[in-house]
Design a protein around this motif. Structure first.
Motif, PDB file in Angstrom:
ATOM      1  N   ARG A 188       0.823  -1.217   0.000  1.00  0.00           N
ATOM      2  CA  ARG A 188       0.000   0.000   0.000  1.00  0.00           C
ATOM      3  C   ARG A 188       0.852   1.260   0.000  1.00  0.00           C
ATOM      4  NH1 ARG A 188      -3.986   0.102   4.685  1.00  0.00           N
ATOM      5  NH2 ARG A 188      -4.284   2.176   3.830  1.00  0.00           N
ATOM      6  N   PHE A 189       2.078   1.168   0.496  1.00  0.00           N
ATOM      7  CA  PHE A 189       2.906   2.365   0.646  1.00  0.00           C
ATOM      8  C   PHE A 189       4.188   2.353  -0.176  1.00  0.00           C
ATOM      9  CE2 PHE A 189       0.562   1.575   4.598  1.00  0.00           C
ATOM     10  CZ  PHE A 189      -0.279   2.669   4.566  1.00  0.00           C
ATOM     11  N   GLY A 190       4.544   1.218  -0.749  1.00  0.00           N
ATOM     12  CA  GLY A 190       5.786   1.118  -1.515  1.00  0.00           C
ATOM     13  C   GLY A 190       5.526   1.014  -3.006  1.00  0.00           C
ATOM     14  N   GLN A 191       6.309   1.750  -3.778  1.00  0.00           N
ATOM     15  CA  GLN A 191       6.163   1.728  -5.226  1.00  0.00           C
ATOM     16  C   GLN A 191       7.525   1.509  -5.879  1.00  0.00           C
ATOM     17  OE1 GLN A 191       4.137   5.163  -6.754  1.00  0.00           O
ATOM     18  NE2 GLN A 191       2.730   5.261  -5.028  1.00  0.00           N
ATOM     19  N   PHE A 192       7.502   1.051  -7.123  1.00  0.00           N
ATOM     20  CA  PHE A 192       8.730   0.981  -7.900  1.00  0.00           C
ATOM     21  C   PHE A 192       8.375   1.141  -9.376  1.00  0.00           C
ATOM     22  CE2 PHE A 192       7.274  -3.399  -7.523  1.00  0.00           C
ATOM     23  CZ  PHE A 192       7.530  -3.969  -8.760  1.00  0.00           C
ATOM     24  N   GLU A 193       9.386   1.467 -10.175  1.00  0.00           N
ATOM     25  CA  GLU A 193       9.202   1.679 -11.602  1.00  0.00           C
ATOM     26  C   GLU A 193      10.081   0.718 -12.383  1.00  0.00           C
ATOM     27  OE1 GLU A 193      10.249   5.824 -11.944  1.00  0.00           O
ATOM     28  OE2 GLU A 193       8.159   6.439 -11.666  1.00  0.00           O
ATOM     29  N   GLY A 231      11.334  -2.461 -25.635  1.00  0.00           N
ATOM     30  CA  GLY A 231      10.492  -3.550 -25.135  1.00  0.00           C
ATOM     31  C   GLY A 231      11.169  -4.502 -24.171  1.00  0.00           C
ATOM     32  N   VAL A 232      12.395  -4.167 -23.721  1.00  0.00           N
ATOM     33  CA  VAL A 232      13.153  -5.033 -22.826  1.00  0.00           C
ATOM     34  C   VAL A 232      13.523  -4.241 -21.577  1.00  0.00           C
ATOM     35  CG1 VAL A 232      15.316  -6.352 -22.598  1.00  0.00           C
ATOM     36  CG2 VAL A 232      14.059  -6.376 -24.750  1.00  0.00           C
ATOM     37  N   VAL A 233      13.439  -4.887 -20.395  1.00  0.00           N
ATOM     38  CA  VAL A 233      13.751  -4.201 -19.134  1.00  0.00           C
ATOM     39  C   VAL A 233      15.186  -3.705 -19.156  1.00  0.00           C
ATOM     40  CG1 VAL A 233      13.998  -4.448 -16.631  1.00  0.00           C
ATOM     41  CG2 VAL A 233      12.093  -5.575 -17.804  1.00  0.00           C
ATOM     42  N   SER A 234      15.339  -2.377 -18.956  1.00  0.00           N
ATOM     43  CA  SER A 234      16.669  -1.777 -18.910  1.00  0.00           C
ATOM     44  C   SER A 234      17.004  -1.271 -17.506  1.00  0.00           C
ATOM     45  CB  SER A 234      16.773  -0.625 -19.920  1.00  0.00           C
ATOM     46  OG  SER A 234      15.763   0.328 -19.682  1.00  0.00           O
ATOM     47  N   GLY A 235      16.013  -1.219 -16.615  1.00  0.00           N
ATOM     48  CA  GLY A 235      16.287  -0.783 -15.247  1.00  0.00           C
ATOM     49  C   GLY A 235      15.042  -0.849 -14.381  1.00  0.00           C
ATOM     50  N   ILE A 236      15.287  -0.876 -13.062  1.00  0.00           N
ATOM     51  CA  ILE A 236      14.221  -0.886 -12.058  1.00  0.00           C
ATOM     52  C   ILE A 236      14.622   0.122 -10.984  1.00  0.00           C
ATOM     53  CG2 ILE A 236      12.954  -2.281 -10.370  1.00  0.00           C
ATOM     54  CD1 ILE A 236      13.921  -4.742 -12.048  1.00  0.00           C
ATOM     55  N   ARG A 237      13.683   0.969 -10.579  1.00  0.00           N
ATOM     56  CA  ARG A 237      13.989   1.974  -9.554  1.00  0.00           C
ATOM     57  C   ARG A 237      12.910   1.993  -8.500  1.00  0.00           C
ATOM     58  NH1 ARG A 237      14.131   8.220 -11.047  1.00  0.00           N
ATOM     59  NH2 ARG A 237      11.922   7.834 -10.951  1.00  0.00           N
ATOM     60  N   ASN A 238      13.338   1.974  -7.230  1.00  0.00           N
ATOM     61  CA  ASN A 238      12.387   2.068  -6.096  1.00  0.00           C
ATOM     62  C   ASN A 238      12.005   3.504  -5.859  1.00  0.00           C
ATOM     63  OD1 ASN A 238      12.301  -0.646  -5.602  1.00  0.00           O
ATOM     64  ND2 ASN A 238      14.054  -0.585  -4.240  1.00  0.00           N
TER      65      ASN A 238
END
Length: 182
Positions: free
Chosen positions: A164-169, A175-182
């Motif tokens: 409910r309180f945490g998000q990420f991008e 079309g391919v995952v190049s990064g993930i950020r909290n």
């Protein structure tokens, strides 16, 4: 026939006619999960797809289930391997109709991930997102992002909630995952 009753035809497309009113019981044949689903400690799967809700349990892709009841803003289903009952509930922010959620997550056949890339296969099996995964692999691994945070899957940034309180991008390049950020 009772007024305000809908008949659900569970075929390969899992069609659900539009209807008003309350819930209705469904006796479905075996269907399969088309994505990993994340249930909270109360066995509720929210349509905003919290990827790590409190007391979470991951229901793996290809889990055989029966649809027990569809109505209002929820789908009730039972896993066939251990007979545990769950509720898939549309969050108040959900924009897509219940039929679209049903078609996204429940199908007559199990997806064949063996033909996908090693990154996709690993992410789907682990319920995680890894660099190099395709958009389809991410959808199978962690499900669809909340519609109000990611209105189009064509975009290069998908926003998810871990709780409910945490998000990420999740960022995509071609079309391919190049990064993930909290």
């Amino acid at each position: 026939m009772i007024a305000r009753t809908c008949i659900v035809l569970l075929v390969s497309a899992l069609a659900l006619p539009a209807c008003g009113g309350g819930g209705y019981a469904v006796q479905s044949e075996q269907v399969f999960l088309l994505t990993n689903l994340h249930a909270d400690g109360r066995r509720v799967v929210w349509s905003v797809n919290y990827t790590n809700p409190p007391g979470s349990t991951t229901l793996p892709i290809c889990t055989p289930v029966s649809i027990d009841r569809i109505g209002g803003r929820e789908i009730r289903f039972t896993t066939l391997n251990n007979r545990v009952r769950y509720r898939y509930v549309l969050h108040r922010s959900a924009r897509a109709p219940l039929q679209q959620h049903l078609q996204r997550h429940f199908g007559s056949g199990c997806p064949n991930i063996a033909t996908m890339s090693p990154e996709d296969q690993s992410g789907i099996q682990q319920g995680q997102i890894y660099q190099g995964m395709t958009k389809q692999g991410v959808l199978m691994a962690v499900g669809y992002p909340p519609e109000h945070r990611t209105p189009s899957l064509d975009g290069d940034v998908w926003r998810y909630w871990s709780s409910r309180f945490g998000q990420f991008e999740v960022y995509f390049t071609n079309g391919v995952v190049s990064g993930i950020r909290n």
